[in-house]
Design a protein around this motif. Structure first.
Motif, mmCIF file in Angstrom:
data_model
loop_
_atom_site.group_PDB
_atom_site.id
_atom_site.type_symbol
_atom_site.label_atom_id
_atom_site.label_comp_id
_atom_site.label_asym_id
_atom_site.label_seq_id
_atom_site.Cartn_x
_atom_site.Cartn_y
_atom_site.Cartn_z
ATOM 1 N N SER A 1 1.440 0.890 38.430
ATOM 2 C CA SER A 1 1.932 0.106 37.288
ATOM 3 C C SER A 1 1.091 0.381 36.042
ATOM 4 O O SER A 1 1.629 0.475 34.929
ATOM 5 C CB SER A 1 1.895 -1.392 37.598
ATOM 6 O OG SER A 1 2.753 -1.701 38.679
ATOM 7 N N GLN B 1 8.339 -4.397 37.335
ATOM 8 C CA GLN B 1 8.156 -4.726 38.750
ATOM 9 C C GLN B 1 8.642 -6.143 39.030
ATOM 10 O O GLN B 1 9.271 -6.401 40.045
ATOM 11 C CB GLN B 1 6.667 -4.563 39.117
ATOM 12 C CG GLN B 1 6.369 -4.786 40.583
ATOM 13 C CD GLN B 1 5.019 -4.197 41.007
ATOM 14 O OE1 GLN B 1 4.291 -3.601 40.216
ATOM 15 N NE2 GLN B 1 4.693 -4.351 42.276
ATOM 16 N N ASP C 1 9.514 0.371 37.750
ATOM 17 C CA ASP C 1 8.296 0.031 38.487
ATOM 18 C C ASP C 1 8.680 -0.717 39.755
ATOM 19 O O ASP C 1 9.154 -1.849 39.692
ATOM 20 C CB ASP C 1 7.382 -0.818 37.587
ATOM 21 C CG ASP C 1 5.959 -0.864 38.108
ATOM 22 O OD1 ASP C 1 5.661 -0.156 39.095
ATOM 23 O OD2 ASP C 1 5.138 -1.602 37.519
ATOM 24 N N GLU C 2 8.516 -0.073 40.889
ATOM 25 C CA GLU C 2 8.800 -0.657 42.210
ATOM 26 C C GLU C 2 10.191 -1.290 42.285
ATOM 27 O O GLU C 2 10.312 -2.479 42.595
ATOM 28 C CB GLU C 2 7.771 -1.752 42.540
ATOM 29 C CG GLU C 2 6.359 -1.270 42.600
ATOM 30 C CD GLU C 2 5.955 -0.747 43.971
ATOM 31 O OE1 GLU C 2 6.750 -0.864 44.929
ATOM 32 O OE2 GLU C 2 4.843 -0.216 44.054
HETATM 33 MG MG LIG Z 1 2.594 -2.012 40.657
#
Ligand SMILES: [Mg+2]
Ligand SMILES: Nc1ncnc2c1ncn2[C@@H]1O[C@H](COP(=O)(O)OP(=O)(O)OP(=O)(O)O)[C@@H](O)[C@H]1O
Length: 239
Positions: free
Chosen positions: A42, A86, A163-164
């Motif tokens: 991240s 995320q 992000d993820e």
């Molecule tokens: Mg992360």
């Protein structure tokens, strides 16, 4: 092309999260950055949109070193980059429609009917129907990710960072959202960077995969290349 050169970051004099990291991201590719929790995925993505400034190093996007930009210039840059956070980062007090209308009202010249049409089109792209008037709290985790994805592509950016995208989702939803990102990325010809823990889905959709560890990329290559790698670290990571 996005070029990361010698990117170095540590917080409050602690351990290096990024340590002279170099990376070239090719136009139109899907690059997945894998790494264990806390390895700095991240943090790396946040540097790519200028939300974090590095201690050293450069991030060059379309020939501009964005680490040197002012906050105002960064805002303009970010309006050209789709970013799926995320945590989703939808506004809880706004409906899905309002969440999606917001970037258009801020950054486009579209009229209200055009905004409505655009929102219908992106919701269609992420396979959501009849959610415009719902609030984020009324949606499942997978639906929130889809709304987040719809918002990140609504300005037709040529760069997409996720992000993820599969975190917190069950295997079926993870598979579906991965496919969805890949198909949208191909359709819109976006340069796409995804961070993930999810080796299986990443290998399915990525043009190239990087593995982040100890502030550097320990491996970078196509899924086929990494599978063939004889590096014990890569083999262990993939097993
Ligand atoms: Mg992360
Ligand atoms: N703003 C910050 N201040 C201090 N430390 C930070 C900050 N942001 C990140 N870190 C630290 O940097 C390291 C990397 O964090 P990061 O969130 O990038 O990991 P990650 O690889 O994304 O993990 P995950 O897979 O759990 O999302 C962690 O040790 C984290 O505590």
């Amino acid at each position: 092309m996005i070029e990361v050169k010698g990117l170095t970051k540590r917080f409050n004099g602690g351990q290096y999260v990024l340590n002279h990291l170099d990376l070239l991201i090719k136009d139109g590719e899907i690059l997945v950055i894998l790494g264990e929790s806390g390895t700095g995925k991240s943090v790396l993505l946040r540097h790519l949109i200028g939300l974090i400034r590095p201690d050293q190093g450069k991030v060059i996007i379309n020939d501009v070193d964005i680490t040197k930009l002012s906050e105002k210039e960064l805002l303009k840059l970010r309006s050209n980059i789709g970013y799926l956070f995320q945590e989703g980062a939808l506004y809880d007090s706004m409906t899905v429609f309002e969440n999606l209308a917001f970037p258009l009202q801020e950054h486009s010249q579209l009229t209200e009917p055009e905004i409505e049409k655009k929102i219908k089109a992106v919701l269609d792209m992420v396979d959501l129907v009849a959610v415009e008037n719902q609030y984020p709290s009324q949606l499942s985790g997978g639906m929130k990710k889809r709304v987040g994805l719809a918002r990140s592509i609504i300005l037709d950016s040529k760069i997409l960072f996720c992000d993820e995208p599969t975190s917190g989702l069950d295997p079926i939803r993870s598979h579906d959202i991965s496919d969805l990102i890949a198909s949208i990325s191909r359709k819109m010809k976006c340069t796409t960077v995804i961070t993930s823990h999810d080796v299986r889905n990443s290998f399915r959709i990525a043009d190239r995969v990087a593995i982040l560890k100890d502030g550097k990329l320990k491996a970078l290559g196509t899924p086929a290349e990494l599978k063939k790698s004889e590096d014990p670290f890569v083999q262990e990571f993939l097993s």
